[in-house]
Design a protein around this motif. Structure first.
Motif, short mmCIF file in Angstrom:
data_model
loop_
_atom_site.label_atom_id
_atom_site.label_comp_id
_atom_site.label_asym_id
_atom_site.label_seq_id
_atom_site.Cartn_x
_atom_site.Cartn_y
_atom_site.Cartn_z
N TYR A 1 0.85 -1.19 0.00
CA TYR A 1 0.00 0.00 0.00
C TYR A 1 0.89 1.24 0.00
O TYR A 1 1.91 1.28 0.68
N SER A 2 0.47 2.25 -0.74
CA SER A 2 1.24 3.50 -0.81
C SER A 2 0.64 4.58 0.09
O SER A 2 1.18 5.68 0.19
N SER A 3 -0.49 4.27 0.73
CA SER A 3 -1.13 5.23 1.63
C SER A 3 -1.87 4.46 2.71
O SER A 3 -2.02 3.25 2.64
N GLY A 4 -2.36 5.19 3.71
CA GLY A 4 -3.15 4.57 4.76
C GLY A 4 -2.30 3.93 5.84
O GLY A 4 -1.08 4.14 5.93
N LEU B 1 -6.49 0.57 6.56
CA LEU B 1 -7.46 1.65 6.66
C LEU B 1 -6.82 2.95 6.17
O LEU B 1 -5.65 3.20 6.44
N GLU B 2 -7.58 3.77 5.48
CA GLU B 2 -7.05 5.05 5.03
C GLU B 2 -7.00 6.08 6.16
O GLU B 2 -6.19 6.99 6.15
N SER B 3 -7.89 5.94 7.14
CA SER B 3 -8.00 6.92 8.22
C SER B 3 -7.13 6.54 9.42
O SER B 3 -7.28 5.47 9.99
N LEU B 4 -6.24 7.44 9.81
CA LEU B 4 -5.44 7.22 11.01
C LEU B 4 -6.33 7.18 12.25
O LEU B 4 -6.08 6.42 13.18
N LYS B 5 -7.39 7.97 12.26
CA LYS B 5 -8.29 8.00 13.41
C LYS B 5 -8.94 6.64 13.62
O LYS B 5 -9.03 6.15 14.74
N ASP B 6 -9.38 6.01 12.53
CA ASP B 6 -9.99 4.69 12.65
C ASP B 6 -8.97 3.65 13.10
O ASP B 6 -9.25 2.80 13.94
N ALA B 7 -7.77 3.71 12.52
CA ALA B 7 -6.72 2.76 12.90
C ALA B 7 -6.35 2.92 14.37
O ALA B 7 -6.15 1.93 15.09
N ALA B 8 -6.29 4.16 14.84
CA ALA B 8 -5.94 4.41 16.24
C ALA B 8 -7.01 3.89 17.18
O ALA B 8 -6.71 3.36 18.25
N LYS B 9 -8.28 4.02 16.81
CA LYS B 9 -9.36 3.49 17.64
C LYS B 9 -9.20 1.99 17.85
O LYS B 9 -9.34 1.48 18.96
N ILE B 10 -8.93 1.29 16.76
CA ILE B 10 -8.76 -0.17 16.84
C ILE B 10 -7.55 -0.52 17.69
O ILE B 10 -7.60 -1.41 18.54
N ALA B 11 -6.45 0.20 17.48
CA ALA B 11 -5.21 -0.10 18.21
C ALA B 11 -5.37 0.12 19.71
O ALA B 11 -4.96 -0.73 20.51
N ILE B 12 -5.97 1.23 20.10
CA ILE B 12 -6.13 1.53 21.52
C ILE B 12 -7.12 0.56 22.17
O ILE B 12 -6.89 0.06 23.27
N LYS B 13 -8.21 0.27 21.49
CA LYS B 13 -9.21 -0.66 22.03
C LYS B 13 -8.62 -2.04 22.26
O LYS B 13 -8.99 -2.73 23.22
N ASN B 14 -7.69 -2.45 21.41
CA ASN B 14 -7.15 -3.81 21.46
C ASN B 14 -5.71 -3.88 21.98
O ASN B 14 -5.00 -4.84 21.71
N ASN B 15 -5.30 -2.85 22.72
CA ASN B 15 -4.00 -2.87 23.41
C ASN B 15 -2.85 -3.21 22.46
O ASN B 15 -2.07 -4.12 22.70
N GLN B 16 -2.73 -2.42 21.39
CA GLN B 16 -1.69 -2.67 20.41
C GLN B 16 -0.43 -1.86 20.70
O GLN B 16 -0.48 -0.75 21.21
N HIS B 17 0.68 -2.44 20.35
CA HIS B 17 1.99 -1.81 20.51
C HIS B 17 2.14 -0.61 19.59
O HIS B 17 2.69 0.43 19.97
N SER B 18 1.63 -0.72 18.35
CA SER B 18 1.83 0.34 17.36
C SER B 18 0.93 0.12 16.16
O SER B 18 0.31 -0.93 16.01
N ILE B 19 0.87 1.13 15.29
CA ILE B 19 0.27 0.99 13.97
C ILE B 19 1.30 1.45 12.95
O ILE B 19 2.24 2.19 13.27
N TYR B 20 1.12 1.03 11.70
CA TYR B 20 2.13 1.25 10.66
C TYR B 20 1.60 2.21 9.60
O TYR B 20 0.49 2.03 9.09
N CYS B 21 2.38 3.24 9.29
CA CYS B 21 2.03 4.17 8.22
C CYS B 21 2.59 3.63 6.91
O CYS B 21 3.81 3.53 6.73
N CYS B 22 1.70 3.26 5.99
CA CYS B 22 2.12 2.63 4.74
C CYS B 22 2.86 3.59 3.81
O CYS B 22 3.66 3.17 2.98
N LYS B 23 2.60 4.88 3.94
CA LYS B 23 3.23 5.86 3.06
C LYS B 23 4.68 6.12 3.44
O LYS B 23 5.56 6.16 2.58
N THR B 24 4.94 6.28 4.73
CA THR B 24 6.27 6.68 5.18
C THR B 24 7.08 5.54 5.79
O THR B 24 8.30 5.65 5.94
#
Length: 205
Positions: A103-106, A163-186
């Protein structure tokens, strides 16, 4: 870390740790990024009655609950399928076809949590789920956000969602006690300081 800007209206008081090890609230990080003082920031972001920043109209999930998913069709036997990726090279794969994806974005995120032992150390990959529970969680999340189920192989394989939205990805990560999320662009990781490694330990760490 410019993409943190999309995150402020949902979790202004959340704390994130950057790759340089420094920790900030999202609110403060935005102030620093935009080189604003606190008064200027307040003037651009209204607070509600509880003193929290109000959500913008664009802060709802990209896939509304109750709306039929256009991309995702329910899949069964997901744990068994994911286990088949154990010896694959590092990367992201399509769960159904097994083909590599990029993926080049999201953002990529998961709900998956490893099973801890009594001391909070890694015990197993799938031990905290039954096969039916895992299928239900994965299919519901994919349908809610109208996305496909991927497999991320970065260590042990696990389901992943783009997911394209960082806000949506963050909701899932925080709800499920995740270490991190990955930015596909950078290629950057956004770490969550609220992550409890004893409840979701990573093998070898």
């Amino acid at each position: 870390m410019f993409f943190i800007k999309d995150y402020v209206d949902v979790f202004p008081d959340a704390v994130v740790t950057l790759e340089n090890g420094k920790t900030y609230t999202v609110e403060r990080l935005i102030c620093m990024y935009e080189k604003m003082n606190d008064a200027e920031f307040e003037s651009k972001h209204k607070r509600d009655e509880d003193g929290k920043f109000a959500r913008t109209s664009g802060s709802s999930p990209s896939g509304e609950k109750g709306k039929k998913s256009l991309k995702h069709k329910p899949i069964n036997g997901i744990i068994k399928r994911v286990e088949g990726f154990k010896n694959k090279p590092m990367g992201t794969y399509d769960l159904k076809t097994g083909k590599p994806k990029s993926y080049s974005s999201g953002y990529s995120v998961t709900f998956h949590q490893n099973e801890p032992d009594k001391d909070g150390k890694f015990k197993s990959i799938f031990g905290r789920y039954t096969p039916d529970e895992y299928d239900k969680l994965a299919n519901e999340l994919a349908s809610e956000y109208d996305t496909e189920i991927d497999v991320g192989v970065f260590g042990n394989p696990e389901v992943s969602f783009h997911l394209e939205s960082l806000k949506d990805a963050a909701k899932i990560a925080i709800k499920n006690n995740q270490h991190s999320i990955y930015c596909c662009k950078t290629g950057d990781l956004v770490y969550f300081s609220g992550y409890d490694k004893k409840q979701n330990p990573i093998e070898g760490i």
